[in-house]
Design a protein around this motif. Structure first.
Motif, PDB file in Angstrom:
ATOM      1  N   GLY A 152      51.168 -15.943 -15.772  1.00 26.30           N
ATOM      2  CA  GLY A 152      50.966 -17.306 -16.220  1.00 26.30           C
ATOM      3  C   GLY A 152      51.629 -18.297 -15.274  1.00 26.30           C
ATOM      4  N   ARG A 153      51.323 -19.592 -15.509  1.00 26.04           N
ATOM      5  CA  ARG A 153      51.873 -20.646 -14.670  1.00 26.04           C
ATOM      6  C   ARG A 153      53.115 -21.279 -15.267  1.00 26.04           C
ATOM      7  NH1 ARG A 153      49.974 -23.767 -10.494  1.00 26.04           N
ATOM      8  NH2 ARG A 153      50.805 -25.860 -10.310  1.00 26.04           N
ATOM      9  N   PHE A 154      53.176 -21.280 -16.657  1.00 30.50           N
ATOM     10  CA  PHE A 154      54.313 -21.883 -17.338  1.00 30.50           C
ATOM     11  C   PHE A 154      54.838 -20.909 -18.409  1.00 30.50           C
ATOM     12  CE2 PHE A 154      51.566 -25.404 -16.012  1.00 30.50           C
ATOM     13  CZ  PHE A 154      52.458 -26.070 -15.183  1.00 30.50           C
ATOM     14  N   LEU A 155      56.037 -21.177 -18.891  1.00 24.26           N
ATOM     15  CA  LEU A 155      56.667 -20.329 -19.897  1.00 24.26           C
ATOM     16  C   LEU A 155      55.842 -20.338 -21.184  1.00 24.26           C
ATOM     17  CD1 LEU A 155      60.390 -21.371 -19.367  1.00 24.26           C
ATOM     18  CD2 LEU A 155      59.322 -19.240 -18.657  1.00 24.26           C
ATOM     19  N   PRO A 156      55.664 -19.155 -21.830  1.00 27.47           N
ATOM     20  CA  PRO A 156      54.817 -19.103 -23.043  1.00 27.47           C
ATOM     21  C   PRO A 156      55.528 -19.730 -24.230  1.00 27.47           C
ATOM     22  CG  PRO A 156      55.804 -16.962 -22.598  1.00 27.47           C
ATOM     23  CD  PRO A 156      56.156 -17.832 -21.420  1.00 27.47           C
ATOM     24  N   PRO A 157      54.802 -20.429 -25.088  1.00 27.33           N
ATOM     25  CA  PRO A 157      55.401 -21.010 -26.289  1.00 27.33           C
ATOM     26  C   PRO A 157      55.876 -19.904 -27.241  1.00 27.33           C
ATOM     27  CG  PRO A 157      53.282 -22.002 -25.803  1.00 27.33           C
ATOM     28  CD  PRO A 157      53.407 -20.814 -24.933  1.00 27.33           C
ATOM     29  N   GLU A 158      56.713 -20.316 -28.171  1.00 28.53           N
ATOM     30  CA  GLU A 158      57.249 -19.381 -29.156  1.00 28.53           C
ATOM     31  C   GLU A 158      56.089 -18.782 -29.970  1.00 28.53           C
ATOM     32  OE1 GLU A 158      61.055 -19.469 -32.165  1.00 28.53           O
ATOM     33  OE2 GLU A 158      59.745 -21.196 -32.100  1.00 28.53           O
ATOM     34  N   GLY A 159      56.150 -17.450 -30.112  1.00 30.40           N
ATOM     35  CA  GLY A 159      55.117 -16.776 -30.860  1.00 30.40           C
ATOM     36  C   GLY A 159      53.923 -16.372 -30.016  1.00 30.40           C
ATOM     37  N   THR A 160      53.930 -16.669 -28.699  1.00 32.71           N
ATOM     38  CA  THR A 160      52.823 -16.281 -27.817  1.00 32.71           C
ATOM     39  C   THR A 160      53.352 -15.376 -26.730  1.00 32.71           C
ATOM     40  OG1 THR A 160      53.140 -18.173 -26.351  1.00 32.71           O
ATOM     41  CG2 THR A 160      51.685 -18.481 -28.251  1.00 32.71           C
ATOM     42  N   PHE A 161      52.413 -14.744 -26.020  1.00 28.67           N
ATOM     43  CA  PHE A 161      52.774 -13.824 -24.949  1.00 28.67           C
ATOM     44  C   PHE A 161      52.035 -14.241 -23.683  1.00 28.67           C
ATOM     45  CE2 PHE A 161      53.542 -11.553 -28.870  1.00 28.67           C
ATOM     46  CZ  PHE A 161      54.758 -10.914 -28.635  1.00 28.67           C
ATOM     47  N   PRO A 162      52.511 -13.766 -22.543  1.00 29.64           N
ATOM     48  CA  PRO A 162      51.861 -14.156 -21.269  1.00 29.64           C
ATOM     49  C   PRO A 162      50.417 -13.711 -21.231  1.00 29.64           C
ATOM     50  CG  PRO A 162      54.015 -13.130 -20.880  1.00 29.64           C
ATOM     51  CD  PRO A 162      53.722 -12.932 -22.314  1.00 29.64           C
ATOM     52  N   ASP A 163      49.626 -14.467 -20.502  1.00 27.60           N
ATOM     53  CA  ASP A 163      48.223 -14.143 -20.313  1.00 27.60           C
ATOM     54  C   ASP A 163      48.114 -13.120 -19.193  1.00 27.60           C
ATOM     55  OD1 ASP A 163      45.553 -13.986 -20.077  1.00 27.60           O
ATOM     56  OD2 ASP A 163      45.230 -16.033 -19.357  1.00 27.60           O
ATOM     57  N   GLU A 164      47.877 -11.857 -19.563  1.00 32.59           N
ATOM     58  CA  GLU A 164      47.866 -10.794 -18.564  1.00 32.59           C
ATOM     59  C   GLU A 164      46.711 -10.949 -17.587  1.00 32.59           C
ATOM     60  OE1 GLU A 164      50.116  -8.581 -18.044  1.00 32.59           O
ATOM     61  OE2 GLU A 164      51.342  -9.277 -19.706  1.00 32.59           O
ATOM     62  N   ALA A 165      45.702 -11.713 -17.953  1.00 34.60           N
ATOM     63  CA  ALA A 165      44.564 -11.911 -17.049  1.00 34.60           C
ATOM     64  C   ALA A 165      44.804 -13.025 -16.039  1.00 34.60           C
ATOM     65  CB  ALA A 165      43.304 -12.216 -17.863  1.00 34.60           C
ATOM     66  N   SER A 166      45.934 -13.707 -16.164  1.00 34.69           N
ATOM     67  CA  SER A 166      46.201 -14.845 -15.284  1.00 34.69           C
ATOM     68  C   SER A 166      46.454 -14.382 -13.853  1.00 34.69           C
ATOM     69  CB  SER A 166      47.417 -15.618 -15.801  1.00 34.69           C
ATOM     70  OG  SER A 166      47.775 -16.618 -14.896  1.00 34.69           O
ATOM     71  N   LEU A 167      45.974 -15.187 -12.909  1.00 38.66           N
ATOM     72  CA  LEU A 167      46.234 -14.885 -11.500  1.00 38.66           C
ATOM     73  C   LEU A 167      47.587 -15.403 -11.065  1.00 38.66           C
ATOM     74  CD1 LEU A 167      42.734 -15.753 -10.019  1.00 38.66           C
ATOM     75  CD2 LEU A 167      43.641 -13.518 -10.615  1.00 38.66           C
ATOM     76  N   ARG A 168      48.213 -16.208 -11.899  1.00 41.24           N
ATOM     77  CA  ARG A 168      49.519 -16.784 -11.566  1.00 41.24           C
ATOM     78  C   ARG A 168      50.645 -15.894 -12.090  1.00 41.24           C
ATOM     79  NH1 ARG A 168      49.067 -21.087  -7.911  1.00 41.24           N
ATOM     80  NH2 ARG A 168      47.204 -22.273  -8.418  1.00 41.24           N
ATOM     81  N   GLU A 169      51.790 -15.937 -11.427  1.00 38.54           N
ATOM     82  CA  GLU A 169      52.972 -15.227 -11.877  1.00 38.54           C
ATOM     83  C   GLU A 169      54.157 -16.169 -11.822  1.00 38.54           C
ATOM     84  OE1 GLU A 169      52.869 -10.589 -10.965  1.00 38.54           O
ATOM     85  OE2 GLU A 169      52.826 -11.789  -9.151  1.00 38.54           O
ATOM     86  N   LEU A 170      55.204 -15.835 -12.550  1.00 40.10           N
ATOM     87  CA  LEU A 170      56.425 -16.622 -12.485  1.00 40.10           C
ATOM     88  C   LEU A 170      57.603 -15.709 -12.792  1.00 40.10           C
ATOM     89  CD1 LEU A 170      57.506 -17.223 -15.639  1.00 40.10           C
ATOM     90  CD2 LEU A 170      55.498 -18.718 -15.609  1.00 40.10           C
ATOM     91  N   ILE A 171      58.776 -16.092 -12.294  1.00 36.50           N
ATOM     92  CA  ILE A 171      60.011 -15.354 -12.547  1.00 36.50           C
ATOM     93  C   ILE A 171      60.988 -16.321 -13.201  1.00 36.50           C
ATOM     94  CG2 ILE A 171      61.922 -14.093 -11.518  1.00 36.50           C
ATOM     95  CD1 ILE A 171      60.050 -13.340  -9.231  1.00 36.50           C
ATOM     96  N   PRO A 172      61.409 -16.083 -14.444  1.00 31.52           N
ATOM     97  CA  PRO A 172      62.371 -16.993 -15.080  1.00 31.52           C
ATOM     98  C   PRO A 172      63.771 -16.810 -14.485  1.00 31.52           C
ATOM     99  CG  PRO A 172      61.827 -15.176 -16.544  1.00 31.52           C
ATOM    100  CD  PRO A 172      60.930 -15.021 -15.366  1.00 31.52           C
ATOM    101  N   ILE A 173      64.391 -17.907 -14.120  1.00 34.23           N
ATOM    102  CA  ILE A 173      65.761 -17.908 -13.578  1.00 34.23           C
ATOM    103  C   ILE A 173      66.556 -18.919 -14.401  1.00 34.23           C
ATOM    104  CG2 ILE A 173      67.180 -18.405 -11.570  1.00 34.23           C
ATOM    105  CD1 ILE A 173      64.822 -17.566  -9.848  1.00 34.23           C
ATOM    106  N   ALA A 174      67.769 -18.534 -14.843  1.00 33.15           N
ATOM    107  CA  ALA A 174      68.463 -19.388 -15.799  1.00 33.15           C
ATOM    108  C   ALA A 174      69.951 -19.497 -15.453  1.00 33.15           C
ATOM    109  CB  ALA A 174      68.308 -18.834 -17.217  1.00 33.15           C
ATOM    110  N   ILE A 175      70.541 -20.558 -16.018  1.00 32.99           N
ATOM    111  CA  ILE A 175      71.994 -20.782 -15.997  1.00 32.99           C
ATOM    112  C   ILE A 175      72.428 -20.978 -17.446  1.00 32.99           C
ATOM    113  CG2 ILE A 175      73.786 -22.447 -15.437  1.00 32.99           C
ATOM    114  CD1 ILE A 175      73.238 -20.807 -13.104  1.00 32.99           C
TER     115      ILE A 175
END
Length: 1007
Positions: A152-175
């Motif tokens: 996916g392109r953006f973080l999934p909302p609460e209660g949803t999961f990533p779109d496995e068919a999406s061509l986009r990827e992301l890596i969450p990085i946090a402080i």
């Protein structure tokens, strides 16, 4: 003897065959070691790339960590209210602007999202699948947490999961941090893996190589290259490197002596991440073959020569002499080869060059043998290319490339080179062989072809190339854009596909005749696009010929000139017509007037010129605004046009001035009807939006040739007649006559003298007292300008003030009046304790310039005079302007202590609301109301009402023009206004006024 001879060849053959076999085995061994060396180089390069990628990832995460820590500091410094979280979001948006590797930043308190750069209305995100709680954290960083890779392109909302068919990827990085109240706060940024993918793609990795970015548990965050099988080699090696406590690890996986793959792992120093590169050696052999193909070819040829030679020697020893001859022939072939051949020792010292070398370089053999090829360096080839070349050669590989070298005579030339090493049985390089081919002519041809292709492609003009039968062979992109036809649609067809039908066959025949005569034609053609639209184009056709001088075809260049013709039409219209009304402008009017005069000369008729100026148009502009004024001018143009014939010309000369040219007049009396029709039409009401306006016009009429022999004189005389109509009260017409001509000349001469009057000190001031109603006290004196001309004598202000106001002279004269009046006020203040105020008239033109308050301030400061010693008289027309600049000047004048008096009150058009809006302290009732005061009951009521009005507004009143005792007695009954007029005192010089004040003061003291 025969038997002994027969036994020798087999024994000799065994030795020869053994030598050939040994040589072949040596070649195979050398090739095997070369192949293994190639594999080792590829493995070492993978370790280098792993370190490069590790450095890139570390630097990127360090920058992101600093940005998130900065955002964390700002977050815990606030109260987490909406205003604070909005500022945090604004800062996060700025971070995204300068961090292209990020897509989204969110701030989470507990499970609630406080701010999200992706949306103004943040939604809670699904934290459970990000892997942030399970992520291993490094003690070396500031607390950066790296989660799981998601689709996916953006973080999934609460209660949803990533779109496995999406061509986009992301890596969450946090402080992670804590609020002042101890609440857990989490700042999460989505890292864009494609940022690293592009960097990895720029590295010289082979298609079979795989790159993995994982966490310390082996979970893949980023994968580049082959998917699937290669990952099985990463996890066990990752565990090994973690158990050893090392930073990097490299291991080969082999099947016996044959290497299968190499795994290189590099740990990130500051972050719990690893970079792994798995090199699959399945294609290493083919890559090695590509690198060594020249050497292999040479060795293969050498082996074949050895085998062939052995067979030749063994089978036919008698052909030894022939072999020697063949070797000599081969030597001659090499010597006289059209290819440059250079042989050097391992240090690069030249040992042999052939004759072609001498021909190409200009050097003789004896001049270069024993020297290095650096003798040919031109300085145009970079040192890096030479370094790379020697790296390749010393590695035992063949190098191919191009050199920009220098002849012996200093000229430069290009050559294509193939250089390979000769390696002996011990694996040592004994020589280098260079095969070179001059390519200077080829380079020049390629450059010309490249430039021609570039020009052809990017040319703004359409280009069409045809053959001798006029069939289209080639078109460029501009052709497709202009015509709408693609190249495929027009190839093989003739340009007739573009014909619009606007031109006759004779037109095209003339084009071909011109091409036969001068080989080129240029002109305007109307053609048709694919969609049927007909358009103009500027076309240039040139004939092209082959080297034999035979016609080969044509080259046509054309451009769409639709916009240019449109612009030309607009320019012509703008140059000749008024943009507001659509009438002829002054330029076209002058041309039409000259044509009308010439027509009158030919037909022996007369031409009338009507010069029209609108009355009270400025009032409409100032009252309702310029937009309403423009509407009125448009309607005036329509009304005037409706009053004349189609053969007549109406023009707008500028502002609110219009002109009408009436040619070929059979009867002059017909002008009167036209003029009266225009007067009656323009006086009708004008509906301007929600407002209704009323104007009139003044018309000046001049007849050709009676009132002027040329267009300039006729226009001037019509203008003078118009001014005469203005003086007669407006809303009328006036014919030019000789008296008007004389008045115009007199006015012109007076204006010329007026320019010299100030510098020649011909102006002076008189002062007329303004009395209290009982005549006991002079409250103020009005400064009145006078002009003493050396030959004309006394010139009335009514004659020269209007001229001064029409020119820039009013500003110089007004400044002089302010200076003289202030000096006299200073003199009065020095002479008397309760000196009367000095009142001065200031025109509206001076206020429009905007420097009246500044001039008064300068004079008051220079003379150390109080502002209360002055009164500034203005006309009602100034109040009508309703300009902020004038209001500010009046405010500044009043702030000095100076009174503002409205002169000639009741004769203008101002409304009483202006008396409240502007800072006015005095009203001066005009003399026209006093002349019939004694005999007219209505006038008495009007004057009494104005005085009562002023009293109710706490304004002082001055009555001008009081000349009889009866007038004064009536005024005393109306109140206590101040009195100015000949009854009490005429205007006098400053000295006379000082004497009058002195005598009155003496009388008062004696009493």
């Amino acid at each position: 003897m025969r038997n002994s001879n027969q036994k020798k060849p087999p024994s000799f053959a065994r030795w020869v065959y053994g030598g050939v076999l040994a040589t072949t085995l040596l070649f195979v061994t050398v090739l095997w070691f070369s192949f293994m060396q190639s594999i080792e180089e590829r493995s070492e390069r993978s370790a280098l790339y792993a370190r490069m990628i590790e450095g890139m990832v570390t630097r990127t995460l360090e920058g992101l960590e600093v940005s998130l820590v900065s955002l964390s500091d700002d977050l815990i410094d606030g109260d987490l209210r909406p205003g604070h979280t909005q500022r945090i979001r604004d800062k996060a948006l700025k971070i995204l602007k300068f961090a292209p590797q990020l897509r989204q930043i969110v701030v989470v308190k507990g499970d609630k999202t406080l701010a999200d750069t992706h949306t103004d209305s943040p939604y809670n995100i699904n934290l459970n699948i990000l892997g942030l709680d399970r992520s291993v954290r490094s003690s070396y960083s500031l607390g950066l947490i790296v989660g799981n890779s998601l689709k996916g392109r953006f973080l999934p909302p609460e209660g949803t999961f990533p779109d496995e068919a999406s061509l986009r990827e992301l890596i969450p990085i946090a402080i992670e941090t804590r609020s002042p109240q101890g609440e857990r706060l989490l700042i999460i940024a989505t890292f864009n893996p494609s940022y690293l993918t592009r960097y990895i793609g720029d590295l010289e990795l082979e298609k079979s190589d795989s790159v993995y970015l994982t966490d310390v548990d082996g979970n893949v965050l980023l994968q580049q290259g082959l998917f699937g099988p290669n990952r099985q080699y990463v996890i066990p090696h990752l565990k090994a490197i973690l158990s050893e406590g090392a930073d990097e690890h490299r291991i080969n996986n082999s099947f016996g002596a044959i290497p299968l793959n190499t795994t290189a792992i590099r740990l990130l120093t500051k972050y719990p991440l690893t970079v792994a590169i798995v090199v699959d050696h399945k294609d290493s052999f083919s890559l090695w073959l590509q690198q060594k193909h020249s050497l292999l070819l040479i060795l293969l040829v050498a082996v074949l020569i050895l085998i062939g030679g052995a067979l030749f020697v063994v089978r036919n020893g008698r052909r030894a002499i022939e072999m020697k001859a063949e070797v000599a022939l081969l030597s001659e072939v090499v010597e006289h080869s059209p290819t440059v051949i250079v042989i050097t020792n391992p240090d690069g010292v030249i040992e042999y060059v052939n004759e072609c070398f001498e021909t190409v370089t200009g050097y003789h053999k004896h001049e270069v043998i024993g020297r290095t090829p650096r003798v040919l360096k031109s300085g145009e080839t970079s040192d890096i290319e030479y370094i790379n070349m020697w790296k390749t050669l010393t590695a035992g590989q063949t190098w191919q490339g191009e050199f920009h070298n220098k002849h012996k005579d200093g000229s430069l030339y290009w050559e294509r080179s193939s250089i390979g090493p000769l390696i002996n049985e011990a694996g040592e390089i004994t020589h280098y062989i260079a095969l070179k081919q001059p390519i200077t002519a080829e380079k020049k041809a390629q450059e010309k072809l490249r430039l021609a292709s570039a020009v052809f492609s990017v040319a703004a003009e359409a280009i069409m190339v045809t053959d001798a039968q006029n069939r289209i062979q080639m078109v460029n992109e501009s052709f497709e854009q202009i015509t709408g036809y693609s190249e495929a649609e027009v190839l093989g067809k003739t340009p007739a596909i573009l014909k619009s039908g606007h031109h006759t066959p004779d037109f095209y025949q003339a084009i071909y005749l011109k091409l036969e005569e001068s080989r080129t034609w240029e002109g305007e053609v109307w053609n048709q696009r694919k969609n049927g639209e007909v358009y103009p184009q500027w076309l240039t056709i040139s004939s092209r010929f082959n080297p034999a001088g035979e016609l080969e075809g044509y080259v046509a260049l054309f451009s769409d000139i639709t916009q240019r013709k449109h612009d030309e039409a607009i320019i012509i219209h703008q140059a000749n017509y008024d943009t507001l009304t659509g009438l002829c402008n002054r330029h076209l009017f002058e041309d039409r007037l000259k044509q009308a005069l010439a027509l009158s000369d030919r037909s022996q008729t007369k031409t009338a010129l009507l010069f029209i100026d609108l009355d009270r148009f400025k009032y409409v502009n100032d009252t309702f605004g310029h937009f309403a004024g423009d509407q009125l001018l448009k309607e005036v143009a329509e009304r005037i046009t409706s009053c004349i014939r189609k053969s007549d010309t109406v023009a707008r000369l500028g502002g609110d001035e219009f002109a009408v040219v009436i040619p070929e007049l059979a009867r002059v009396s017909a002008i009167e009807g036209i003029a009266q029709k225009i007067l009656q039409s323009l006086v009708k009401p004008y509906r301007l939006g929600k407002n209704e306006a009323y104007i009139s016009c003044s018309i000046g009429i001049a007849i050709y040739p009676d009132n002027g022999s040329d267009s300039e004189r006729l226009l001037l005389n019509a203008d003078n007649a118009m001014y005469k109509a203005k003086q007669r009260g407006r809303n009328t017409r006036e014919y030019f006559n000789q008296q008007l001509n004389e008045d115009s000349k007199r006015r012109s001469l007076l204006e010329q003298d007026l320019y010299k009057a100030l510098e020649r000190d011909q102006f002076y001031l008189l002062y007329q007292p303004i009395w209290s109603v009982d005549g006991s006290r002079i409250e103020s004196v009005e400064a009145l300008i006078r002009w003493q001309h050396p030959t004309r004598g006394m010139v009335s202000p009514n004659d020269f003030i209007p001229i001064a106001e029409e020119s820039v002279l009013i500003h110089s004269i007004g400044k002089w009046v302010i200076q003289e009046a202030c000096r006299f006020a200073r003199q009065l203040s020095d002479s008397y304790a309760n000196a009367p105020k000095v009142s001065m008239n200031i025109s509206s033109s001076q206020f429009r310039r905007g420097n009246v308050a500044a001039q008064l301030t300068d004079e008051l400061t220079a003379l150390k005079l109080k502002g209360s010693a002055l009164v500034v008289e203005i006309t009602e027309s100034i109040l009508l302007l309703d300009e902020q600049k004038i209001f500010q000047q009046l405010e500044s004048i009043v702030s000095m202590g100076t009174d503002i008096a409205v002169d000639d009150f009741g004769t203008g058009y101002s409304s009483l609301s202006y008396l409240k809006k502007y800072p006015v302290q005095r009203l001066k009732i005009d003399k026209s109301f006093i002349d019939d005061l004694e005999s007219n009951q209505d006038t008495q009521s009007l004057v009494s009402g104005m005085i009562s009005l002023a009293d109710s507004l706490s304004l002082k009143t001055v009555v001008e023009g009081v000349e009889t005792q009866g007038q004064l007695d009536l005024l005393k009954q109306f109140g206590s206004p101040m009195i100015q007029g000949y009854l009490l005192a005429r205007p006098m010089t400053g000295d006379m006024l000082l004497t009058l004040l002195k005598n009155r003061t003496t009388t008062a003291v004696e009493k």
